[in-house]
Design an enzyme around this catalytic site. Sequence first.
Site, PDB file in Angstrom:
ATOM      1  N   GLY A  19      15.283  12.074  -3.752  1.00 27.71           N
ATOM      2  CA  GLY A  19      16.222  12.293  -4.659  1.00 27.71           C
ATOM      3  C   GLY A  19      17.538  12.991  -4.674  1.00 27.71           C
ATOM      4  N   ASP A  23      20.427  14.946  -9.933  1.00 27.31           N
ATOM      5  CA  ASP A  23      21.113  16.063 -11.001  1.00 27.31           C
ATOM      6  C   ASP A  23      20.881  17.437 -10.447  1.00 27.31           C
ATOM      7  OD1 ASP A  23      22.924  16.248 -12.823  1.00 27.31           O
ATOM      8  OD2 ASP A  23      21.964  16.576 -14.132  1.00 27.31           O
ATOM      9  N   LYS A 160       8.985  20.276 -11.504  1.00 28.24           N
ATOM     10  CA  LYS A 160       7.983  19.916 -13.178  1.00 28.24           C
ATOM     11  C   LYS A 160       8.327  18.552 -13.856  1.00 28.24           C
ATOM     12  CE  LYS A 160       8.930  21.476 -16.870  1.00 28.24           C
ATOM     13  NZ  LYS A 160      10.308  22.010 -17.439  1.00 28.24           N
ATOM     14  N   ASP A 189       8.500  26.921 -10.510  1.00 26.39           N
ATOM     15  CA  ASP A 189       8.632  27.178 -12.031  1.00 26.39           C
ATOM     16  C   ASP A 189       9.567  28.047 -11.856  1.00 26.39           C
ATOM     17  OD1 ASP A 189       8.767  28.627 -14.522  1.00 26.39           O
ATOM     18  OD2 ASP A 189       6.780  27.841 -14.501  1.00 26.39           O
ATOM     19  N   HIS A 190      11.366  27.204 -11.859  1.00 24.02           N
ATOM     20  CA  HIS A 190      12.364  28.063 -11.721  1.00 24.02           C
ATOM     21  C   HIS A 190      12.684  29.063 -12.398  1.00 24.02           C
ATOM     22  CE1 HIS A 190      14.053  25.995 -15.089  1.00 24.02           C
ATOM     23  NE2 HIS A 190      15.000  27.024 -15.108  1.00 24.02           N
ATOM     24  N   ASP A 247       7.592  21.115 -22.410  1.00 25.26           N
ATOM     25  CA  ASP A 247       9.055  21.172 -21.218  1.00 25.26           C
ATOM     26  C   ASP A 247       8.719  22.899 -21.106  1.00 25.26           C
ATOM     27  OD1 ASP A 247      10.776  21.191 -20.405  1.00 25.26           O
ATOM     28  OD2 ASP A 247      11.998  21.583 -21.712  1.00 25.26           O
ATOM     29  N   HIS A 252       7.248  28.005 -18.275  1.00 19.48           N
ATOM     30  CA  HIS A 252       7.955  29.517 -18.024  1.00 19.48           C
ATOM     31  C   HIS A 252       7.641  30.118 -18.888  1.00 19.48           C
ATOM     32  CE1 HIS A 252      10.707  26.053 -16.442  1.00 19.48           C
ATOM     33  NE2 HIS A 252      10.852  25.774 -17.262  1.00 19.48           N
ATOM     34  N   LYS A 357      22.321  31.773 -25.867  1.00 24.01           N
ATOM     35  CA  LYS A 357      21.483  31.137 -24.550  1.00 24.01           C
ATOM     36  C   LYS A 357      20.721  32.397 -24.552  1.00 24.01           C
ATOM     37  CE  LYS A 357      20.345  29.254 -20.518  1.00 24.01           C
ATOM     38  NZ  LYS A 357      18.982  28.165 -20.543  1.00 24.01           N
TER      39      LYS A 357
HETATM   40  C1  BG6 Z   1      14.050  23.161 -17.631  1.00 21.73           C
HETATM   41  C2  BG6 Z   1      13.368  22.878 -18.802  1.00 21.73           C
HETATM   42  O1  BG6 Z   1      12.481  23.241 -16.924  1.00 21.73           O
HETATM   43  O2  BG6 Z   1      14.359  24.442 -17.742  1.00 21.73           O
HETATM   44  C3  BG6 Z   1      14.398  22.533 -19.699  1.00 21.73           C
HETATM   45  O3  BG6 Z   1      13.121  21.061 -18.456  1.00 21.73           O
HETATM   46  C4  BG6 Z   1      14.971  23.118 -20.312  1.00 21.73           C
HETATM   47  O4  BG6 Z   1      14.157  21.852 -21.060  1.00 21.73           O
HETATM   48  C5  BG6 Z   1      15.786  24.337 -18.947  1.00 21.73           C
HETATM   49  O5  BG6 Z   1      16.909  23.942 -20.186  1.00 21.73           O
HETATM   50  C6  BG6 Z   1      16.094  25.953 -18.955  1.00 21.73           C
HETATM   51  O6  BG6 Z   1      16.162  27.074 -17.363  1.00 21.73           O
HETATM   52  P1  BG6 Z   1      17.169  27.788 -17.684  1.00 21.73           P
HETATM   53  O7  BG6 Z   1      17.866  28.812 -16.674  1.00 21.73           O
HETATM   54  O8  BG6 Z   1      18.764  27.375 -18.228  1.00 21.73           O
HETATM   55  O9  BG6 Z   1      16.829  29.018 -18.820  1.00 21.73           O
END
Ligand code: BG6
Length: 500
Positions: A19, A23, A160, A189-190, A247, A252, A357
């Site tokens: 990949g 992106d 994921k 899981d970032h 999602d 998360h 945000k």
């Molecule tokens: C991703 C989701 O795992 O996390 C997205 O698939 C979401 O939909 C994103 O926008 C949010 O990540 P962060 O780091 O911007 O809070």
Amino acid sequence: MVILDLNNIDLSCVLVIFGGTGDLTHRKLLPAIYNLKHSGKLPDSFAVVSIGRKDLTDEAYREQAYESIKNFSRFKEIDERLWQDIAGRIYYKRFEFEDSSGYENLKAFLEQLDVKHNSKGNRIFYLAVAPEYFGLITDELNKQNMVVNGDSWQRLIIEKPFGRNLSSAQKLNKKIKEVFSEDNTYRIDHYLGKEMIQSLMVLRFANSIFEPLWNNKYIDNIQISSSETVGVENRGGYYETSGALKDMVQNHMLQLLTLTAMEPPINLNSKSIRDEKIKILRSLEEITPKKIREDIVRGQYGEGIINNKNVIGYRQEDRVSPSSNTETFVALKLHVDNFRWAGVPFYIRTGKRMKTKSTEIIIQFKSVPKVLYAKEYETLKPNLLVIGVQPREGIYLKFNTKRPGTENFIIPVDMDFCQTCQFESNTPEAYERLIFDVMNGDNTLFTSWDEVEYSWKFVDTISSQWGDSKLVLPNYEAGSYGPVEANELLTKDSRQWWNL
Ligand code: BG6
């Protein structure tokens, strides 16, 4: 979290990204590699092979990588000397993931790189591709004997979503296990790579002032919120099959919950920490139809205004059905049924196209007895401990004090540790930390299979009982705090969301 003696660990490897033109690779992975180099964390014996379907030469790919790093690295100025070093280690290969001969050639190519870059046969295979390719790719790697884990190591990173529900996750896991052991499987899981999430355990277990209060005697409720101002962007197709519950909550949000609620582990080993997190997932209260009706709120954004701009509603987004009932917001009241947390509600909320945000964990402490000040001042605010995950990283405590002056006027004030301000908002990004951990063989900040399994069980129980009969969507305006029902979830408990 292994305390590493980095002088004794051999980080030599080739990072193979499936990949490579996507992106994620351009926005996160390539910049993370540059950032690691910039911070002196990449070994000399290192190379990257990106694999994609586009027809590109190494040179053309490197030019694109340069642009991505320029745009997305946390270091604003590219150090040309460092870039030249990295550019000489980045390669591009084109092949279809279904094509076995592609893997055969890849194997031979990686062996050549071992000679050139001294990478010793060690590999990180990063699957930054759609989930339907996960099993196919691991199968092909196996057929070519590219996963041996003898004198050299081979590890797998998976993005994921890990499955669409419990049964597809189980199937996928079975398939991957045929090739990679659990120890060599790193499920991303970032959120676990975010600085403040790593700080959460330190806050709780490296201080003596918080942990004694961290229980149902002193805590009234815990709120875990993650709101975004963006919509579904270009991911309408995927999002239609997922929604906010799968999602964000399945991964998360439940991860944030486990780290907030878990008991102290017996040591900092990955296994000990994961064991404690799993106990929390196992203690989540049962989801009954009544609970679904009363304690779980779904929402979907309609059109509205964000940052002074009109934005369209979810149903008008690209690749979204005009009558879609997919939720872009979810709020839940949960209980962790164990000794520490009996009676303390955990309110969880996440949504797209919200006002701000922000990701925060807020611990609301019990109010003082209604004598003395609390009797006189009806509006006395509770103490809050706020862990700011993003965009502002930090921890602050809200408490009451007397406003200077002759009258007894009580006001809430903050004791504020702003990490972003103190460390120049240039803390390592999640992917940097996570890739580095995989090189080190430390899987603490990745999700174990047991965690994935329990969280899918939990989420499946909700989604399988969600009927659409009374649902009227969209039910919140873009740019708001979500549907009114989400506020009612707390007001009916005489509480409120803290939109701080
Ligand atoms: C991703 C989701 O795992 O996390 C997205 O698939 C979401 O939909 C994103 O926008 C949010 O990540 P962060 O780091 O911007 O809070």
